[in-house]
Design a protein around this motif. Structure first.
Motif, PDB file in Angstrom:
ATOM      1  N   ILE A  52     -12.260  85.139  35.456  1.00 20.69           N
ATOM      2  CA  ILE A  52     -11.486  86.296  35.337  1.00 20.69           C
ATOM      3  C   ILE A  52     -10.180  85.805  34.685  1.00 20.69           C
ATOM      4  O   ILE A  52      -9.593  86.645  34.038  1.00 20.69           O
ATOM      5  N   PHE A  53      -9.363  84.497  34.963  1.00 15.71           N
ATOM      6  CA  PHE A  53      -8.321  84.208  34.279  1.00 15.71           C
ATOM      7  C   PHE A  53      -8.682  83.276  33.051  1.00 15.71           C
ATOM      8  O   PHE A  53      -8.018  83.639  32.148  1.00 15.71           O
TER       9      PHE A  53
ATOM     10  N   LYS B 237      -0.654  97.404  34.374  1.00 17.56           N
ATOM     11  CA  LYS B 237      -1.286  97.936  35.801  1.00 17.56           C
ATOM     12  C   LYS B 237      -2.675  97.828  36.028  1.00 17.56           C
ATOM     13  O   LYS B 237      -3.254  97.697  36.905  1.00 17.56           O
ATOM     14  N   GLU B 238      -3.262  98.467  34.731  1.00 15.77           N
ATOM     15  CA  GLU B 238      -4.988  98.575  34.911  1.00 15.77           C
ATOM     16  C   GLU B 238      -5.418  97.066  35.130  1.00 15.77           C
ATOM     17  O   GLU B 238      -6.410  96.959  35.893  1.00 15.77           O
ATOM     18  N   LYS B 239      -4.820  96.102  34.397  1.00 15.56           N
ATOM     19  CA  LYS B 239      -5.310  94.705  34.500  1.00 15.56           C
ATOM     20  C   LYS B 239      -5.087  94.395  35.889  1.00 15.56           C
ATOM     21  O   LYS B 239      -6.141  93.600  36.296  1.00 15.56           O
ATOM     22  N   LEU B 240      -3.952  94.397  36.419  1.00 16.38           N
ATOM     23  CA  LEU B 240      -4.068  93.947  37.860  1.00 16.38           C
ATOM     24  C   LEU B 240      -4.923  94.561  38.934  1.00 16.38           C
ATOM     25  O   LEU B 240      -5.634  94.086  39.707  1.00 16.38           O
ATOM     26  N   LEU B 241      -4.860  96.153  38.719  1.00 16.86           N
ATOM     27  CA  LEU B 241      -6.063  96.891  39.155  1.00 16.86           C
ATOM     28  C   LEU B 241      -7.610  96.116  39.204  1.00 16.86           C
ATOM     29  O   LEU B 241      -8.148  95.928  40.273  1.00 16.86           O
TER      30      LEU B 241
ATOM     31  N   GLU C 255      -9.948  94.463  42.055  1.00 15.63           N
ATOM     32  CA  GLU C 255     -11.444  95.009  42.396  1.00 15.63           C
ATOM     33  C   GLU C 255     -12.300  93.769  42.113  1.00 15.63           C
ATOM     34  O   GLU C 255     -13.182  93.846  43.012  1.00 15.63           O
ATOM     35  N   GLN C 256     -12.061  92.929  41.104  1.00 16.28           N
ATOM     36  CA  GLN C 256     -13.066  92.016  40.816  1.00 16.28           C
ATOM     37  C   GLN C 256     -13.261  90.948  42.112  1.00 16.28           C
ATOM     38  O   GLN C 256     -14.190  90.539  42.315  1.00 16.28           O
ATOM     39  N   TRP C 257     -11.850  90.487  42.685  1.00 11.75           N
ATOM     40  CA  TRP C 257     -11.936  89.699  43.694  1.00 11.75           C
ATOM     41  C   TRP C 257     -12.632  90.355  45.005  1.00 11.75           C
ATOM     42  O   TRP C 257     -13.407  89.456  45.554  1.00 11.75           O
TER      43      TRP C 257
END
Length: 662
Positions: free
Chosen positions: A111-112, A176-180, A184-186
């Motif tokens: 993810i990162f 904000k979309e990336k944080l959401l 969700e992915q976590w």
């Protein structure tokens, strides 16, 4: 239980924060800040597990923690520069240390790091009840050659006729979309690891409000708050969670009471015209066929045994009783065996403390109830209290049996049909084998008594099942009369067709009219269908009591959904089948497994049915794929029969009137 916690914050020079200090605190290493020549070190009782993950084009020096964060401090020139991002994530307690570490690394790499960030990961286990990891992420991307890239680039745009210079981010990491997306992915990654390791617990990134939950979420307590609490100091965070848990218990109790009320109202709507004796007949039929047997009953009995065992009066026999308790924990143990153990224990108790009580007059359920109340209230009951208790037991038994019967109507009716057929076959086989012809009295006279007794018993059993079938037919008739008082065609529906119509009304919570039949109505959106299929699929894979917990979560999210009602479930699966092209591949696979017909014997095997709230073989997908077409055809045929009967009645009436005139 696994909890969801995923927090995000930015470390910035404007807040007088240091990337070196943050890395030293989270890694537990001694690091030197080259800008100030200060050493940063924070002693930790449990050494963190650390990893540095980076994109493939990053320079090798990023894997040296001290150099990495000094390079970050060096490249950020402005007084208000954003130095790094910190993510704090709670790890599922269910997973082993190795699996927790693997989960954290996999998530952060994919993810990162694969998205261009350097991720400095530190797993903390200072408190075994609160395993979590911190991730420090670089804010500036790397160029393909391994040099630092820019966070922003300037572009010129014409706004209202004027040329304006705009700063545009080179990445979407601050949106904000990336944080959401990360949140969700976590949940997806954690749930995948939980499923792979055989755990049924699941996380959700959605808030309680978004999930439609009335309960309040607890907040992350953290090591410092727990330490304060252990030292006798009041922690605001711990106090907030304590109050929220108390509030949530109240909400759960109210919801449980609400569900019990709904259950009683539903039962009343079906059997309100039945006498107490008729209700008892249905209860006995359900009990004889073991339709209402389920894990909840077994576990309730197990809890009673454990409570009884803990009393001083029973300590002498505790080892033997523990063996009995262990037997009940076996998932294949039938309720009858559990109740037999309890009945023996109850008889011993009643003999010792109620010697004048005539035990032969009471059922085992009643004897168990007397012992249970005596132990709970820690006193002997008088005659009036016992009589009152026994009435309540009988009433509760009938209510529970009716509720289970309504949840499994198709299976119950099918079982009754099967019982009538089996008893009839056994009766005929025995009669022919012994050359008995009821038209010839001599054949009866010379037949052995035990054969006649058995024939009489089979006849009684067949009559009882037939009576129960008649009651079920009346139950549907009464329900349809309530729903369609003006429609005479309902009198010509078969028992199965009546179930179809009642099922549709129960699912959609409205009377199904002819206008609904060409195009079936919708109850759930595609997103809701996928969520429900996922929950039902998970429920199918686990045993009680985990199954009960997942049921409660499902009903909490969807209060009107009836996961234990076979008829309701079949309507839901039918609705999903109609929109199957819109469902994801995973949801289609789950639907296929949930409605797969099972191979059962002709006999009613409660162990095959009682734990699985899925469609019985009589109602598999092949028969319900055109539910509303079948229903429309049944209604058309019923109306046709009613018109024919009505025509014949009018003709007979005319003939009668003509004969009277003559």
């Amino acid at each position: 239980m696994a909890i969801y916690h995923f927090s995000n914050q930015i470390k910035s020079r404007k807040k007088q924060q240091s990337a070196i200090a943050a890395a030293a605190y989270r890694s537990g290493e001694r690091l030197v800040d080259e800008r100030t020549n200060e050493g940063k070190y924070y002693n930790r009782s449990v050494q963190p597990i650390t990893h540095i993950l980076a994109p493939s084009h990053a320079p090798q020096w990023v894997y040296q923690r001290e150099r990495l964060w000094n390079e970050v401090e060096r490249v950020e020139k402005q007084w208000n520069s954003q130095l790094c991002r910190e993510i704090n994530v709670a790890l599922p307690k269910e997973l082993s240390h190795e699996e927790q570490e693997k989960l954290a690394i996999t998530f952060c790499q994919e993810i990162f790091a694969d998205d261009g960030m350097v991720a400095d990961v530190a797993i903390h286990r200072d408190d075994e009840e609160n395993p979590h990891f911190h991730v420090l992420l670089t804010m500036r991307p790397f160029n393909p050659d391994g040099t630092w890239g820019n966070k922003q680039k300037k572009t010129k745009e014409v706004i209202n006729g004027k040329v304006t210079t705009m700063a545009v981010h080179t990445t979407d990491w601050n949106t904000k979309e990336k944080l959401l997306y990360w949140r969700e992915q976590w949940a997806h990654y954690a749930n995948r690891f939980l499923e792979k390791n055989g755990f049924s617990a699941r996380l959700s990134h959605l808030s309680h409000e978004a999930r439609g939950l009335e309960t309040l979420p607890t907040i992350h307590e953290g090591f410092a708050a727990r330490k304060m609490e252990s030292e006798g100091t009041v922690s605001d965070r711990m106090q907030i969670n304590k109050e929220r848990r108390e509030y949530n218990r109240t909400v759960i109790e109210l919801n449980e009471a609400k569900r019990e009320k709904q259950k009683r109202e539903r039962a009343h709507s079906f059997v309100r015209r039945f006498t107490p004796l008729e209700k008892k007949q249905l209860k006995e039929a359900a009990k004889g066929l073991r339709i209402f047997v389920n894990y909840e009953n077994v576990m309730k009995r197990k809890t009673q045994l454990q409570k009884w065992q803990s009393r001083l009066n029973f300590q002498a026999d505790s080892v033997e009783k523990q063996k009995k308790i262990d037997r009940i924990q076996n998932e294949t143990l039938m309720l009858e065996r559990a109740e037999n153990i309890l009945e023996k224990e109850a008889s011993r108790f009643l003999t010792a403390y109620y010697p004048t009580l005539e035990q032969g007059h009471y059922s085992k359920e009643q004897k168990i109830a007397i012992v249970d109340v005596s132990l709970t209230e820690n006193k002997k009951l008088n005659h009036e209290q016992i009589e009152s208790l026994l009435k309540n037991v009988e009433h509760r038994e009938v209510e529970n049996a009716i509720d289970q019967l309504l949840n499994h109507r198709p299976a119950f009716v099918s079982s009754l049909h099967n019982e009538v057929k089996v008893f009839q076959q056994q009766f005929e086989t025995l009669r022919i084998k012994n050359n008995i012809d009821f038209a010839q009295p001599n054949s009866i006279k010379h037949a052995p008594k035990f054969v006649l007794d058995k024939l009489q018993l089979l006849l009684q059993k067949k009559d009882r099942s037939a009576q129960a079938l008649d009651l079920m037919n009346r139950l549907y008739d009464n329900r349809l009369e309530d729903l369609y008082p003006q429609w005479k065609g309902r009198l010509h529906l078969t028992l199965e067709q009546k179930e179809w119509l009642v099922r549709a009304q129960e699912y959609y919570e409205k009377e199904i009219t002819p206008t609904d039949l060409p195009q079936s109505p919708r109850r759930y959106t595609v997103i809701e269908q996928e969520d429900l299929l996922s929950r039902l699929y998970e429920i199918k894979k686990v045993a009680y009591p985990e199954r009960k917990r997942l049921y409660e979560q499902l009903v909490e999210r969807y209060p009107q959904f009836q996961p234990e009602n076979d008829s309701y479930l079949m309507m839901f699966y039918q609705e999903c089948q109609q929109t199957i092209a819109e469902l994801s591949g995973n949801a289609q696979r789950q639907l296929g497994e949930l409605v797969k017909p099972r191979d059962l014997t002709n006999d009613v095997n409660p162990m095959n049915q009682m734990y699985t709230p899925y469609p019985s073989p009589q109602y598999d997908r092949s028969r319900t794929s055109d539910f509303f077409q079948i229903l429309e055809s049944a209604i058309r045929e019923a109306n046709k029969k009613w018109k024919e009967d009505d025509f014949e009645r009018r003709q007979l009436k005319k003939k009668k009137n003509r004969s009277m005139e003559r």
